[in-house]
Write an enzyme that holds these catalytic residues in place. Structure first.
Site, PDB file in Angstrom:
ATOM      1  N   ASP A 209      -4.813  -6.194  -6.329  1.00 39.24           N
ATOM      2  CA  ASP A 209      -5.131  -5.179  -7.343  1.00 39.24           C
ATOM      3  C   ASP A 209      -4.901  -3.789  -6.772  1.00 39.24           C
ATOM      4  OD1 ASP A 209      -5.954  -6.894  -9.359  1.00 39.24           O
ATOM      5  OD2 ASP A 209      -8.041  -6.920  -8.683  1.00 39.24           O
TER       6      ASP A 209
ATOM      7  N   ASP B 146      -5.053 -12.500  -5.144  1.00 42.23           N
ATOM      8  CA  ASP B 146      -5.138 -11.443  -6.149  1.00 42.23           C
ATOM      9  C   ASP B 146      -4.830 -10.135  -5.446  1.00 42.23           C
ATOM     10  OD1 ASP B 146      -5.802 -10.729  -8.771  1.00 42.23           O
ATOM     11  OD2 ASP B 146      -7.785 -10.073  -8.161  1.00 42.23           O
TER      12      ASP B 146
ATOM     13  N   ARG C 298      -8.522 -18.102  -7.678  1.00 41.21           N
ATOM     14  CA  ARG C 298      -7.142 -17.650  -7.494  1.00 41.21           C
ATOM     15  C   ARG C 298      -6.704 -17.760  -6.038  1.00 41.21           C
ATOM     16  NH1 ARG C 298      -8.244 -12.549 -10.613  1.00 41.21           N
ATOM     17  NH2 ARG C 298      -9.439 -14.046 -11.764  1.00 41.21           N
TER      18      ARG C 298
ATOM     19  N   ARG D  77      -0.096 -18.294  -7.318  1.00 41.45           N
ATOM     20  CA  ARG D  77      -1.180 -17.971  -8.245  1.00 41.45           C
ATOM     21  C   ARG D  77      -0.823 -18.425  -9.667  1.00 41.45           C
ATOM     22  NH1 ARG D  77      -4.271 -12.416  -9.803  1.00 41.45           N
ATOM     23  NH2 ARG D  77      -5.270 -13.295 -11.646  1.00 41.45           N
TER      24      ARG D  77
END
Ligand code: GSY
Length: 175
Positions: A98, A96, A93, A84
C-alpha cells in the site's frame, strides 16, 4: 530520483517473511526505485476481518522517479506475481503493498488515494512508519503523528518480530 514514497507491506499467507523480502527485491529491481530505509518487521493481530492468521507488517521508504500511479501499477504487478488473489475484501493475503504517502501530495482518484485513507487508524502501519520517520508530516494532518499513534487502541496487537536460531521471537513494543 526526486520523489519520496512510504509503502506499507503486509503478509499473512505462506512464508510471510519471504513474501515481504521478495516484494522488496522486486521493487528495487526496478531502476526507477531506490530503497532508502526500512522498518523492523512486526507481527500483528489481524484488523478488520479478525478470523484470519497473524500478519507480518513493515514499512519502507523509497525514492523514485516514477509518478505515483506508475508506482502503484508496479506494486499491483508485484502482488500478482507473488500470488495474491483478491478473494475476501479484508481477508488473508500473500502480500499487500500500500502506498501510504507520495511526497506531500494529496491524490484522489479511482485507482489511488494518497495519503492512504486508513493509515492513521492502523497501529500496524503507524508504528513501523514512525520508527523510520518520527517527524513525518502528512498533508492536512495537523496533529503530530506520535500523538495520533498514542491515541490508537490496538497498539498491543503489534509486536516486533525476529527470528533467533530458526525460531520466532516476539518483543513487546516499549520493552
Ligand atoms: O490493508 C492491509 C491488510 N490488512 C492487514 C494487515 O496488513 N495487518 C493487520 N494486522 N491487519 C490487517 N487487516 C488488513 S485488511
Amino acid at each position: 530520483m526526486e520523489n519520496t514514497a512510504f509503502i506499507a507491506l503486509g503478509s499473512n499467507i505462506g512464508n510471510r517473511y519471504d513474501n515481504m523480502v521478495n516484494a522488496i527485491n522486486k521493487l528495487i529491481q526496478n531502476p526507477s526505485i531506490q530503497l532508502v530505509n526500512f522498518s523492523s518487521i512486526y507481527e500483528t493481530d489481524p484488523v478488520g476481518y479478525e478470523d484470519q492468521d497473524l500478519f507480518l507488517n513493515m514499512v519502507i521508504m523509497v525514492k523514485t522517479s516514477l509518478k505515483a500511479i506508475e508506482l502503484l501499477d508496479i506494486c499491483l504487478k508485484i502482488e500478482i506475481e507473488l500470488g495474491r488473489k483478491r478473494e475476501i475484501v479484508w481477508g488473508p493475503r500473500t502480500i499487500d503493498l500500500d502506498i501510504l504517502t507520495y511526497n506531500q501530495e494529496n491524490i484522489v482518484s479511482e485507482k489511488l488515494n494518497v495519503p492512504h485513507p486508513r493509515m492513521l487508524e492502523r497501529a500496524f502501519v503507524m508504528i513501523p512508519l514512525l520508527e523510520i520517520d518520527p517527524n513525518l508530516c502528512i498533508p492536512e494532518v495537523e496533529k503530530p503523528l506520535n500523538i495520533l499513534l498514542n491515541e490508537l487502541p490496538d497498539k498491543e496487537g503489534v509486536r516486533i518480530w525476529k527470528r533467533k536460531n530458526g525460531e520466532d521471537v516476539f518483543v513487546p513494543i516499549g520493552s
